[in-house]
Design a protein around this motif. Structure first.
Motif, PDB file in Angstrom:
ATOM      1  N   PRO A   3       0.831  -1.203   0.000  1.00 50.99           N
ATOM      2  CA  PRO A   3       0.000   0.000   0.000  1.00 50.99           C
ATOM      3  C   PRO A   3       0.871   1.261   0.000  1.00 50.99           C
ATOM      4  N   PHE A   5       0.898   5.875  -1.070  1.00 43.00           N
ATOM      5  CA  PHE A   5       0.221   7.062  -1.591  1.00 43.00           C
ATOM      6  C   PHE A   5       1.057   7.631  -2.732  1.00 43.00           C
ATOM      7  N   GLN A  12      -3.379  13.621  -3.436  1.00 42.37           N
ATOM      8  CA  GLN A  12      -2.713  12.339  -3.261  1.00 42.37           C
ATOM      9  C   GLN A  12      -3.723  11.183  -3.319  1.00 42.37           C
TER      10      GLN A  12
ATOM     11  N   GLU B   3      -0.495  11.476   5.700  1.00 43.73           N
ATOM     12  CA  GLU B   3      -1.116  10.149   5.763  1.00 43.73           C
ATOM     13  C   GLU B   3      -0.114   9.100   5.285  1.00 43.73           C
ATOM     14  N   THR B   4      -0.014   8.020   6.025  1.00 44.47           N
ATOM     15  CA  THR B   4       0.929   6.951   5.688  1.00 44.47           C
ATOM     16  C   THR B   4       0.177   5.633   5.576  1.00 44.47           C
ATOM     17  N   ALA B   5       0.490   4.873   4.529  1.00 40.23           N
ATOM     18  CA  ALA B   5      -0.138   3.553   4.354  1.00 40.23           C
ATOM     19  C   ALA B   5       0.919   2.483   4.547  1.00 40.23           C
ATOM     20  N   PHE B   6       0.559   1.404   5.195  1.00 41.63           N
ATOM     21  CA  PHE B   6       1.541   0.347   5.458  1.00 41.63           C
ATOM     22  C   PHE B   6       0.825  -0.982   5.641  1.00 41.63           C
ATOM     23  N   CYS B   7       1.630  -2.063   5.639  1.00 38.50           N
ATOM     24  CA  CYS B   7       1.111  -3.398   5.926  1.00 38.50           C
ATOM     25  C   CYS B   7       1.601  -3.815   7.298  1.00 38.50           C
ATOM     26  N   VAL B  16      -3.851  -4.073   6.018  1.00 35.38           N
ATOM     27  CA  VAL B  16      -3.448  -2.705   5.690  1.00 35.38           C
ATOM     28  C   VAL B  16      -3.811  -1.769   6.838  1.00 35.38           C
ATOM     29  N   ILE B  18      -3.582   2.574   8.005  1.00 35.90           N
ATOM     30  CA  ILE B  18      -3.351   3.954   7.561  1.00 35.90           C
ATOM     31  C   ILE B  18      -3.199   4.808   8.819  1.00 35.90           C
ATOM     32  N   ARG B  41     -11.766  -0.433   6.182  1.00 37.68           N
ATOM     33  CA  ARG B  41     -11.258   0.706   6.970  1.00 37.68           C
ATOM     34  C   ARG B  41     -11.812   2.075   6.578  1.00 37.68           C
ATOM     35  N   ILE B  42     -12.493   2.214   5.449  1.00 39.91           N
ATOM     36  CA  ILE B  42     -13.037   3.535   5.080  1.00 39.91           C
ATOM     37  C   ILE B  42     -14.420   3.756   5.700  1.00 39.91           C
ATOM     38  N   ARG B  46     -17.562   6.509   3.692  1.00 34.02           N
ATOM     39  CA  ARG B  46     -16.214   6.972   4.077  1.00 34.02           C
ATOM     40  C   ARG B  46     -16.194   7.667   5.431  1.00 34.02           C
ATOM     41  N   VAL B  49     -12.833   7.763   7.262  1.00 32.51           N
ATOM     42  CA  VAL B  49     -11.833   8.638   6.640  1.00 32.51           C
ATOM     43  C   VAL B  49     -12.091  10.080   7.088  1.00 32.51           C
ATOM     44  N   ARG B  53      -9.585  12.341   9.479  1.00 30.54           N
ATOM     45  CA  ARG B  53      -9.011  13.610   9.009  1.00 30.54           C
ATOM     46  C   ARG B  53      -9.424  14.761   9.917  1.00 30.54           C
ATOM     47  N   ARG B  64      -6.354   3.836  11.239  1.00 34.66           N
ATOM     48  CA  ARG B  64      -7.457   2.972  10.780  1.00 34.66           C
ATOM     49  C   ARG B  64      -6.811   1.704  10.234  1.00 34.66           C
TER      50      ARG B  64
END
Lengths: 291, 292
Positions: A3, A5, A12, B3-7, B16, B18, B41-42, B46, B49, B53, B64
């Motif tokens: 995942p 951005f 973004q 915002e950062t996305a990761f596993c 996932v 965020i 997660r949204i 939404r 989200v 924010r 999330r």
């Protein structure tokens, strides 16, 4: 999965890249075109499961959330069809920058219109469309979306949760809402904003009216829970239209749940099997050396 | 805000996450949004989200994530009564990634709120719980909420009587519905069958142990942190919880003996499906987290 951005025209975007799991040479990448509003929330588990099924066949898959949707920046109110087209073009560029090539566009519901529009504008991008229960007429799709609001208003008046006299607060009909959109008003439906910049282009769209390059191959997947459904009239008409244009188009009838419309998530296993089979045949056709 | 996305991993599955990092943090409490039921997660429209924010803009770090088997994750969704390992793994991940966070507030809607009291609260970093329209559904409780908050409310509405006298009301159907709900109110709960489901379990399909709401009550009693209850005005799930905390001696005592903050959001439905309602829920959340 990876995942991340990345930047697009309006802000973004969230992307999730599912790399091919096969040890053999990668067969290329598939780009996913998302459905609209709540259909995305209800389908995500199926989308990622199909992505992993493609991975096992040697294909990478990129899932992207359009601007204002999913985990991407912005809101529906700030989105437009043009922004979404540019978003998907940016996603293609991202794949190309990764030294990959998108070989197929895979779309769910209204994502099919976005995919066809993109191919019409950039014919060199991909020559294979995999369409899951595609929306063929934008007008009917928007009318269906507006009916959610009509139903909600009606439920409020019949259960009496709406105050005041019913006749004074008559719920808006489809025609009233279309008129508001044409006057430049954004509507709020079931928690989503529908701006004219999204609704008006969609109203004019028909899947078969996009000019696709002659080498395009289209696989249309009809999904119905009934045994006897067969190919829907909409699919038949579309396939005939594409055949007249000399395109290679096939309709597949799959007996399965219409997961994008369900309150409670369910798996559509037959659809995944059928879709994977089509990509396996593609591999055989292109005579990629098997490992 | 960044915002950062990761596993990250939950019991061997890949999920996932965020994180929304504020430019200028105003608190060392992070907010973890857990999803209600099998959404990803949204959230519906939404809403998670938007909530994330809004809170990040107020200086609160937010995370999330998807449960196993939900959204982009691998594996199988364990059901809301068994998501504690998922939530605890997410809390650990949040703390690891945001060293400035000392404690975590957990925000859960519906089954998410139930999960907050079924194990989530036992993680030592959890200092606050935000319970939104907690899910305590039992067949008899639902019927009671229906009879009390729907049928009785209908009798007070002029439209109902207008309909009745103008002949537009299917009286037979209305009476049948009312009677069937009365019967359900007094019927004992079916026994629990222990067969695990292979598809994602949902509030509609997941077998609940009859005592899950009692276990929630015990979970709340054992939790020493601060608690905020947010209830929607037009939501039967919320009404059923209200009935439970009035009727059940253990819940009633608990609500009498300890401080539980409460905010009711007018007019809204179960998921706050309008910008003004969503905003009201987000505003309520950020203000409460930032209050000492």
């Amino acid at each position: 999965m990876q995942p991340f951005f990345f930047n697009s025209t309006a802000g973004q975007l969230f992307g999730n890249y599912f790399p091919a799991t096969d040890d053999c040479e990668a067969k290329g990448d598939i780009l996913f075109f998302p459905p609209f509003a709540e259909e995305l929330n209800r389908s995500r588990h199926m989308i990622s499961r199909q992505a992993r099924a493609f991975n096992r066949l040697g294909y990478g898959v990129l899932l992207v959330d359009l601007f204002g949707t999913g985990d991407s920046a912005g809101s529906y109110a700030e989105s437009s069809w043009e922004i979404w087209i540019q978003d998907m073009k940016t996603a293609c560029d991202w794949l190309v920058n990764q030294k990959s090539r998108p070989i197929a566009f895979w779309a769910l519901r209204s994502g099919a219109l976005l995919a066809a529009d993109l191919v019409q504008r950039y014919p060199q991008l991909a020559c294979h469309l995999l369409l899951w229960a595609p929306v063929s007429q934008g007008k009917a799709f928007i009318a269906q979306f507006l009916r959610i609001k009509i139903a909600a208003d009606l439920a409020e008046t019949t259960t009496g949760t709406k105050d005041g006299d019913e006749t004074e607060n008559a719920p808006l009909g489809t025609r009233d809402m279309l008129a508001l959109l044409h006057q430049g008003h954004t509507l709020e439906i079931a928690g989503y904003h529908l701006p004219p910049a999204l609704a008006l282009p969609l109203l004019e769209m028909s899947l078969t009216s996009f000019a696709l390059p002659p080498e395009t191959r289209i696989d249309w997947f009809d999904v119905s829970p009934s045994h006897t459904a067969g190919i829907s009239p909409a699919a038949r008409r579309a396939i005939e239209g594409w055949h007249k244009q000399g395109l290679d188009a096939t309709a597949h009838s799959v007996k399965d749940v219409q997961f994008w419309a369900l309150q409670e998530p369910e798996w559509a296993k037959n659809l995944i099997e059928e879709t994977s089979k089509v990509m396996m045949e593609m591999t055989d056709l292109s005579e990629v050396a098997s490992c | 805000m960044t915002e950062t996305a990761f596993c990250f991993k939950i019991a061997g599955d890949e999920v996932v996450g965020i994180i929304h990092t504020p430019d200028r943090p105003t608190t060392d409490t992070g907010l973890l949004i857990i999803v209600g039921g099998p959404q990803y997660r949204i959230g519906a429209h939404r809403q998670y989200v938007h909530l994330a924010r809004h809170c990040a803009a107020a200086g609160i770090p937010v995370m999330r994530f998807d449960y196993r088997g939900i959204g982009d994750s691998t594996g199988h969704y364990p059901g809301f009564q068994q998501v504690t390992p998922d939530i605890h793994a997410a809390i650990d991940e949040f703390l690891n990634r945001c060293p400035a966070i000392r404690t975590v507030a957990v925000w859960g809607l519906c089954e998410g709120a139930s999960a907050c009291l079924l194990g989530t609260q036992e993680h030592q970093a959890v200092s606050r719980l935000i319970l939104v329209n907690p899910w305590v559904r039992s067949d008899s409780g639902e019927a009671r909420a229906y009879v009390k908050h729907y049928y009785l409310a209908r009798l007070k509405q002029p439209q109902f009587w207008n309909k009745l006298f103008s002949g537009k009301l299917d009286l037979g159907q209305a009476i049948r519905g009312f009677l069937s709900n009365l019967v359900r109110m007094f019927r004992p709960a079916p026994p629990l069958s222990g067969t695990p489901l292979q598809k994602p379990k949902t509030s509609a399909t997941e077998k609940t142990t009859e005592d899950f709401s009692a276990r929630m009550c015990e979970g709340l009693a054992r939790f020493s942190g601060r608690v905020l209850l947010i209830q929607s005005e037009r939501d039967l799930v919320a009404r059923e919880f209200d009935d439970l905390i009035r009727r059940s001696p253990s819940w009633r005592t608990l609500f009498k003996t300890r401080k539980i903050d409460r905010v009711d959001i007018a007019e809204t439905d179960h998921t706050f499906s309008s910008e003004k309602w969503r905003q009201a829920a987000a505003e309520t959340t950020s203000r409460w987290i930032l209050s000492e």
